[in-house]
Design a protein around this motif. Structure first.
Motif, mmCIF file in Angstrom:
data_model
loop_
_atom_site.group_PDB
_atom_site.id
_atom_site.type_symbol
_atom_site.label_atom_id
_atom_site.label_comp_id
_atom_site.label_asym_id
_atom_site.label_seq_id
_atom_site.Cartn_x
_atom_site.Cartn_y
_atom_site.Cartn_z
ATOM 1 N N GLY A 1 0.769 -1.190 0.149
ATOM 2 C CA GLY A 1 -0.192 -0.054 -0.047
ATOM 3 C C GLY A 1 0.742 1.422 -0.063
ATOM 4 N N VAL A 2 2.039 1.308 0.255
ATOM 5 C CA VAL A 2 2.923 2.126 0.323
ATOM 6 C C VAL A 2 3.206 2.700 -1.210
ATOM 7 N N ALA A 3 3.766 2.107 -2.138
ATOM 8 C CA ALA A 3 4.366 2.572 -3.088
ATOM 9 C C ALA A 3 3.493 3.172 -4.077
ATOM 10 N N PRO A 4 2.372 2.387 -4.029
ATOM 11 C CA PRO A 4 1.269 2.829 -5.058
ATOM 12 C C PRO A 4 0.640 4.327 -4.897
ATOM 13 N N ARG A 5 0.432 4.625 -3.658
ATOM 14 C CA ARG A 5 -0.054 5.855 -3.153
ATOM 15 C C ARG A 5 0.941 6.806 -3.064
ATOM 16 N N PHE A 6 2.296 6.664 -3.157
ATOM 17 C CA PHE A 6 3.157 7.585 -2.862
ATOM 18 C C PHE A 6 3.234 8.783 -3.881
ATOM 19 N N GLY A 7 3.046 10.100 -3.211
ATOM 20 C CA GLY A 7 3.008 11.145 -4.175
ATOM 21 C C GLY A 7 1.516 11.749 -3.938
ATOM 22 N N HIS A 8 0.536 10.893 -3.404
ATOM 23 C CA HIS A 8 -0.778 11.112 -3.529
ATOM 24 C C HIS A 8 -1.188 11.524 -2.010
ATOM 25 N N ASP A 9 -1.445 10.332 -1.357
ATOM 26 C CA ASP A 9 -1.790 10.444 0.326
ATOM 27 C C ASP A 9 -0.622 9.855 0.946
ATOM 28 N N VAL A 10 0.303 9.089 0.370
ATOM 29 C CA VAL A 10 1.532 8.777 1.018
ATOM 30 C C VAL A 10 2.585 9.787 0.623
ATOM 31 N N LEU A 11 2.997 10.537 1.700
ATOM 32 C CA LEU A 11 3.678 11.868 1.508
ATOM 33 C C LEU A 11 5.106 11.782 2.421
ATOM 34 N N HIS A 12 6.157 12.750 2.041
ATOM 35 C CA HIS A 12 7.202 12.824 2.756
ATOM 36 C C HIS A 12 7.448 14.062 3.470
ATOM 37 N N CYS A 13 7.345 15.257 2.416
ATOM 38 C CA CYS A 13 7.749 16.641 2.824
ATOM 39 C C CYS A 13 6.207 17.448 3.355
ATOM 40 N N PRO A 14 6.447 17.627 4.368
ATOM 41 C CA PRO A 14 5.192 18.812 4.790
ATOM 42 C C PRO A 14 5.169 20.060 3.969
ATOM 43 N N TYR A 15 6.211 20.482 3.410
ATOM 44 C CA TYR A 15 6.240 21.823 2.790
ATOM 45 C C TYR A 15 5.658 21.633 1.404
ATOM 46 N N GLY B 1 4.197 -1.130 17.884
ATOM 47 C CA GLY B 1 4.000 -2.343 17.361
ATOM 48 C C GLY B 1 4.143 -2.109 15.736
ATOM 49 N N GLU B 2 4.350 -3.041 15.034
ATOM 50 C CA GLU B 2 5.060 -2.776 13.611
ATOM 51 C C GLU B 2 3.525 -2.988 12.648
ATOM 52 N N VAL B 3 3.617 -2.040 11.570
ATOM 53 C CA VAL B 3 2.673 -1.969 10.709
ATOM 54 C C VAL B 3 2.722 -3.079 9.660
ATOM 55 N N ALA B 4 1.518 -3.731 9.422
ATOM 56 C CA ALA B 4 1.398 -4.868 8.483
ATOM 57 C C ALA B 4 1.147 -4.033 6.830
ATOM 58 N N ALA B 5 0.391 -3.072 6.918
ATOM 59 C CA ALA B 5 -0.012 -2.652 5.434
ATOM 60 C C ALA B 5 -0.779 -1.373 5.781
ATOM 61 N N LEU B 6 -0.987 -0.437 4.612
ATOM 62 C CA LEU B 6 -1.769 0.434 4.521
ATOM 63 C C LEU B 6 -3.069 0.119 3.702
ATOM 64 N N GLU B 7 -4.237 0.561 4.347
ATOM 65 C CA GLU B 7 -5.301 0.035 3.493
ATOM 66 C C GLU B 7 -6.021 1.314 2.794
ATOM 67 N N SER B 8 -6.797 1.087 1.515
ATOM 68 C CA SER B 8 -7.342 1.923 0.827
ATOM 69 C C SER B 8 -8.807 1.303 0.260
ATOM 70 N N SER B 9 -9.665 2.200 0.196
ATOM 71 C CA SER B 9 -10.914 1.979 -0.431
ATOM 72 C C SER B 9 -11.374 3.133 -1.551
ATOM 73 N N ASP B 10 -12.007 2.817 -2.749
ATOM 74 C CA ASP B 10 -12.142 3.621 -3.486
ATOM 75 C C ASP B 10 -11.147 4.812 -3.970
ATOM 76 N N ASP B 11 -9.822 4.098 -4.080
ATOM 77 C CA ASP B 11 -8.724 4.888 -4.465
ATOM 78 C C ASP B 11 -8.356 5.810 -3.420
ATOM 79 N N ARG B 12 -8.805 5.515 -2.286
ATOM 80 C CA ARG B 12 -8.362 6.628 -1.293
ATOM 81 C C ARG B 12 -7.748 6.012 0.019
ATOM 82 N N LEU B 13 -6.834 6.486 0.719
ATOM 83 C CA LEU B 13 -6.300 5.837 1.908
ATOM 84 C C LEU B 13 -7.317 5.743 3.118
#
Length: 339
Positions: free
Chosen positions: A122-136, A198-210
């Motif tokens: 779930g991380v890579a497919p959503r990177f740049g949309h609602d998986v982000l790295h830069c607050p600015y 605790g460790e994270v297993a995955a990010l979950e999405s629905s209707d193309d939204r995290l």
């Protein structure tokens, strides 16, 4: 360019840094060739932010506008992947995947970096949309929404405190990050940031939204955005033939090419600008670095041109004296003679 494979400068990489450097050089009446494979780092992003007068523009549109300006001043842009680069006499030879080679007096490397993301579903497919790295770059777009911070290193608490500026609903998932130090725990608590162990297993999405962060325990915490801290790796494989190697960034966030404050590398005649050397530069910062490097390269070429002209001028003076017996004083060569 088909009949002219030699340039004053070859720019390897056609993003904000490369195009800005090329624009500066082309306006300085230098022959410039930009070689770019068409795979910019920020291609997945919804928009470029913090770039004055272009805030929110699509990355592809920004590059398109920049390319039109660069070619408008006579530079050439080729869509091809550079496969090799090496010194050759007083200049450089650059090879491409098309089999063509090009030569130049100077090189500007603006190849950018690769974001090494956490290996979680779930991380890579959503990177740049609602998986982000830069607050600015993206904080405004997720303001007032539940934001999860995926902890992967020592900067996890810092990142959570940063994103707290844009939302009062921030959750720090420790995942593989170390437990916050006592002072960090106090800061997180004071700012109302929830810490989930605790460790994270995955990010979950629905209707193309995290929609949430699922822990290994099975618990799902609802979020609308997740921030991650990638490891930044400079794209530098092609530069091994030049004797350039990457080094670990002082902050421990990845690898980069070291340069001076105007982009000159340890290899004479080779400059670098943008994320390949400055891992944390935003698009506008990369563009500014490209301008600085372009100006520095032009100044270096001017010094080289002047040295050659002085040598030629002295030769003509000596020839004049030998042919006429007249003194050098008052001798003036024509422009044609000096070429």
């Amino acid at each position: 360019m088909d009949d002219n494979t030699h340039s004053d400068v070859i720019v390897i990489g056609g993003g904000a840094a490369g195009l800005s450097g090329a624009l500066t050089l082309a306006r300085a009446r230098r022959s410039v060739l930009v070689l770019d494979d068409g795979h910019p780092r920020n291609a997945p992003a919804d928009g470029v932010h913090g770039f004055l007068s272009r805030d929110g523009i699509a990355p592809s549109e920004l590059v398109g506008l920049g390319a039109a300006e660069v070619t408008g001043y006579g530079a050439t842009i080729l869509r091809t992947r550079v496969t090799s680069a090496r010194p050759d006499g007083a200049g450089f030879v650059v090879g491409t995947d098309s089999g063509r080679t090009f030569t130049a007096r100077r090189l500007l490397v603006t190849t950018g970096l690769v974001d090494e993301l956490p290996d979680l579903p779930g991380v890579a497919p959503r990177f740049g949309h609602d998986v982000l790295h830069c607050p600015y770059c993206h904080g405004w777009e997720v303001r007032d929404q539940p934001i999860g911070v995926l902890g992967t290193g020592p900067f996890a608490a810092h990142q959570a405190l940063l994103f707290r500026q844009w939302s009062d609903d921030v959750t720090l998932f420790l995942h593989t990050a170390p437990a916050p130090a006592p002072d960090e725990s106090e800061q997180l608590a004071a700012r109302g940031i929830t810490v989930v162990e605790g460790e994270v297993a995955a990010l979950e999405s629905s209707d193309d939204r995290l929609t949430g962060v699922r822990l290994v325990s099975g618990r799902v915490v609802p979020v609308r955005a997740v921030t991650v801290m990638p490891r930044f790796t400079a794209r530098s494989d092609v530069l091994t033939g030049l004797g350039l190697t990457t080094v670990e960034h002082p902050m421990g966030i990845g690898t980069h090419i070291e340069t001076d404050d105007r982009g000159l590398t340890a290899v004479p005649g080779v400059w670098a600008a943008g994320n390949v050397t400055d891992l944390l530069a935003q698009v506008i910062g990369a563009a500014a670095a490209g301008v600085m490097a372009g100006a520095a390269i032009n100044a270096d070429l001017i010094a080289d041109d002047t040295r050659v002209a002085v040598e030629r001028h002295r030769e003509l003076q000596q020839s004049h004296v030998a042919a006429t017996g007249l003194p050098e004083r008052g001798f003036a060569a024509t422009a044609g003679e000096l070429r």
